[in-house]
Enzyme design. Structure first.
Site, mmCIF file in Angstrom:
data_model
loop_
_atom_site.group_PDB
_atom_site.id
_atom_site.type_symbol
_atom_site.label_atom_id
_atom_site.label_comp_id
_atom_site.label_asym_id
_atom_site.label_seq_id
_atom_site.Cartn_x
_atom_site.Cartn_y
_atom_site.Cartn_z
ATOM 1 N N GLY A 8 -18.439 -2.244 12.375
ATOM 2 C CA GLY A 8 -17.982 -2.251 10.989
ATOM 3 C C GLY A 8 -17.850 -3.662 10.472
ATOM 4 N N LYS A 192 1.957 3.637 5.327
ATOM 5 C CA LYS A 192 2.382 2.556 4.422
ATOM 6 C C LYS A 192 1.431 2.421 3.240
ATOM 7 C CE LYS A 192 -0.922 -0.318 5.955
ATOM 8 N NZ LYS A 192 -1.951 -1.065 5.188
#
EC number: 1.1.1.94
Length: 346
Positions: A8, A192
């Site tokens: 990635g 979060k």
């Protein structure tokens, strides 16, 4: 020196590659875009994701996955949650040797409600969830790439693998702690992002620091409430991948989730926001998963519910804020007391 593949080549994958290169490892950075690989190899830049950052020459980009992982001792998976299953299947097909798998993706799969380590283990038959390592914490890629001081946590049920990952990454600018609570570390890093969307919405509406401080604090209570209901250690949410990551993601313009929320607060529709961002906004998918988790676990998560309404029911953000502010009176310490009692009376 280790031979490592980073899967990635977005901003985070590229930044982690720089950390590994600084530690004198041989780094192979895989991307599915051949033109991106050529840019990294020829001009040592990745301008779409990390502007004005020079990529060390010992980082070699690959377009062929089998070449990228050939002979490596560790594979670092840094792709969006929606791509985890597909990439894991590809890795299963091309890996010829057992390696240490480390992932640095913060998300939960909607519908199945599975964490990234679970997704990888499902698609890679030779690995168990207990062997996989997660890397998480307050770490904007833009700052990591510039070698600004950053501290993260690696976690695995296999202490040896966690220690190996710690040694792989730690240096003077990138401090790494270990934790055995992979459940809490993965949930903190994923959940979060929901609160960061809310912080961006609050700023987009023009609210001030008082509102954002309340949102972060009560958001942390929601994260811990859901996480502990699933078996996580509540103290994990007070650490780097919990409150640390929550603060940095809710207060910085580097945060994709904050930026997406900011646009939503200014009146943009979700589809327009995602198109304008041009990169994965993990919090959007995580809202769906957390909302479903809360329903199934019978856990109260009013902020998450409100953000879900804004994203997927096109509720007016100001109306959602009004609903949150007019909730029934309660004692603030009830949440913390319940979490600690659950932890220490078992």
């Amino acid at each position: 020196m280790e031979k490592v593949a980073v899967i990635g080549a977005g901003s985070w994958g590229t930044a982690l590659s720089i950390v590994l290169a600084d530690n004198d490892h041989e780094v192979r950075l895989w991307t599915h875009r051949i033109e991106q690989a050529e840019e990294i190899n020829n001009v040592h830049r990745n301008e779409k994701y990390l502007k004005n950052v020079e990529i060390p020459k010992q980082i070699r980009a690959y377009h062929d996955l089998s070449e990228a992982v050939d002979g490596v001792s560790a594979v670092i998976v840094v792709v969006p949650t929606k791509a985890i299953r597909d990439v894991s299947k590809q890795l299963q097909a091309v890996l010829k040797q057992k390696v240490t798998i480390i992932h640095a993706t913060k998300g939960i799969e909607p519908l199945t409600l599975k964490r990234v380590s679970q997704l990888i283990a499902e698609e890679m038959e030779q690995y168990t969830e207990e062997e996989i390592v997660v890397l998480s914490g307050p770490s904007h890629a833009e700052e990591v790439a510039l070698r600004q001081p950053t501290t993260v946590t690696v976690s695995s049920k296999d202490a040896k693998n966690a220690s190996y990952a710690q040694d792989l990454f730690i240096n003077d600018a990138f401090r790494v702690y270990t934790s055995p609570d992979i459940l809490g570390i993965e949930l903190g890093g994923a959940l979060k992002n929901i609160i960061a969307l809310g912080a961006g919405i609050s700023d987009g509406l023009g609210y001030g620091d008082n509102a954002k401080a309340a949102l972060i604090t009560r958001g942390l209570a929601e994260i811990a409430r859901l996480g502990t209901s699933l078996g996580a250690n509540p103290l994990s949410f007070l650490g780097l991948p919990g409150v640390g990551d929550l603060i940095v993601t809710c207060t910085s313009v580097h945060s994709r989730n904050w930026r997406a929320g900011n646009l939503l607060g200014k009146g943009y529709k979700l589809d327009d926001v995602l198109e304008q961002m041009g990169m994965a906004v993990e919090g959007v998918r995580t809202v769906k998963a957390a909302y479903q988790f809360a329903e199934e676990q019978d856990v109260e998560m009013p902020i998450t519910k409100g953000i879900y309404q804004i994203l997927f029911e096109e509720e007016n953000p100001k109306k959602v804020v009004e609903q949150l502010m007019s909730r029934t009176k309660r004692e603030e310490m009830d949440d913390l007391a319940a979490l600690l009692n659950e932890r220490y009376t078992q």
